[in-house]
Design a protein around this motif. Structure first.
Motif, PDB file in Angstrom:
ATOM      1  N   SER A 179      44.767  43.434  40.422  1.00  0.00           N
ATOM      2  CA  SER A 179      43.822  43.699  39.341  1.00  0.00           C
ATOM      3  C   SER A 179      44.264  44.930  38.563  1.00  0.00           C
ATOM      4  N   GLY A 212      38.144  37.224  39.459  1.00  0.00           N
ATOM      5  CA  GLY A 212      39.376  36.441  39.513  1.00  0.00           C
ATOM      6  C   GLY A 212      40.177  36.660  38.238  1.00  0.00           C
ATOM      7  N   GLY A 217      40.729  41.143  36.573  1.00  0.00           N
ATOM      8  CA  GLY A 217      41.435  40.389  37.597  1.00  0.00           C
ATOM      9  C   GLY A 217      42.713  39.793  37.048  1.00  0.00           C
ATOM     10  N   THR A 232      45.558  40.077  46.271  1.00  0.00           N
ATOM     11  CA  THR A 232      44.979  40.110  44.928  1.00  0.00           C
ATOM     12  C   THR A 232      45.669  41.190  44.098  1.00  0.00           C
ATOM     13  N   ASN A 236      38.885  41.824  49.768  1.00  0.00           N
ATOM     14  CA  ASN A 236      39.667  40.619  49.515  1.00  0.00           C
ATOM     15  C   ASN A 236      39.393  39.673  50.666  1.00  0.00           C
ATOM     16  N   ASP A 265      45.298  38.280  39.628  1.00  0.00           N
ATOM     17  CA  ASP A 265      45.722  37.225  40.547  1.00  0.00           C
ATOM     18  C   ASP A 265      44.837  37.294  41.795  1.00  0.00           C
ATOM     19  N   GLY A 266      44.496  36.148  42.339  1.00  0.00           N
ATOM     20  CA  GLY A 266      43.608  36.118  43.496  1.00  0.00           C
ATOM     21  C   GLY A 266      42.182  36.433  43.060  1.00  0.00           C
ATOM     22  N   GLU A 267      41.302  36.574  44.037  1.00  0.00           N
ATOM     23  CA  GLU A 267      39.896  36.844  43.726  1.00  0.00           C
ATOM     24  C   GLU A 267      39.367  37.949  44.629  1.00  0.00           C
ATOM     25  N   GLU A 268      38.922  39.042  44.018  1.00  0.00           N
ATOM     26  CA  GLU A 268      38.313  40.157  44.741  1.00  0.00           C
ATOM     27  C   GLU A 268      36.801  40.016  44.706  1.00  0.00           C
TER      28      GLU A 268
END
Ligand SMILES: [Fe+2]
Length: 123
Positions: free
Chosen positions: A89, A64, A31, A87, A81, A33-36
């Protein structure tokens, strides 16, 4: 013939993702940025009936920044997402996904079919 590593960055817009699929090669996702949400699926049938697959959710993992998810060739996962931002990755696969016979699954219809082949064209 051994195919080269595939290294790519994937972005998912809010509300987007990918259906359950395998990779037919090992891979690792980091990860950025953001959270998958990675959903890992378990196959309950023995794979002997062409086009049929009975999946159930195994577990979910939130990936994340700095988190990792590792896949073996026959592992099945999907990605969502659920956040409000895009996000990012980093994905590393042992083989180019253009040269693997991956499958995609529909858990509701209990079907499996080949993933469309990726094509890479020279610039
Ligand atoms: Fe994947």
């Amino acid at each position: 013939m051994t195919r080269p590593l595939l290294v790519e960055v994937i972005a998912w817009l809010p509300g987007r993702g990918v259906k359950p699929h395998d990779h037919q090669t090992w891979g690792i996702v980091v990860g950025l940025d953001g959270e998958e949400t990675n959903i890992n699926w378990l196959r309950r049938d023995d794979g002997s009936k062409p086009g049929f697959a009975d999946l159930t959710i195994g577990h979910e993992v939130n990936v994340g920044p700095g988190d990792t998810a590792v896949f073996m060739p026959n592992d099945i996962h999907s990605v969502r997402n659920d956040g409000e931002t895009t996000t990012l990755s980093l994905h590393v696969y042992r083989k180019s996904l253009a040269h693997t016979d991956r499958s995609e699954f529909d858990p509701d219809q209990k079907t499996v079919k080949p993933c469309p082949k990726r094509e890479r064209k020279a610039a």
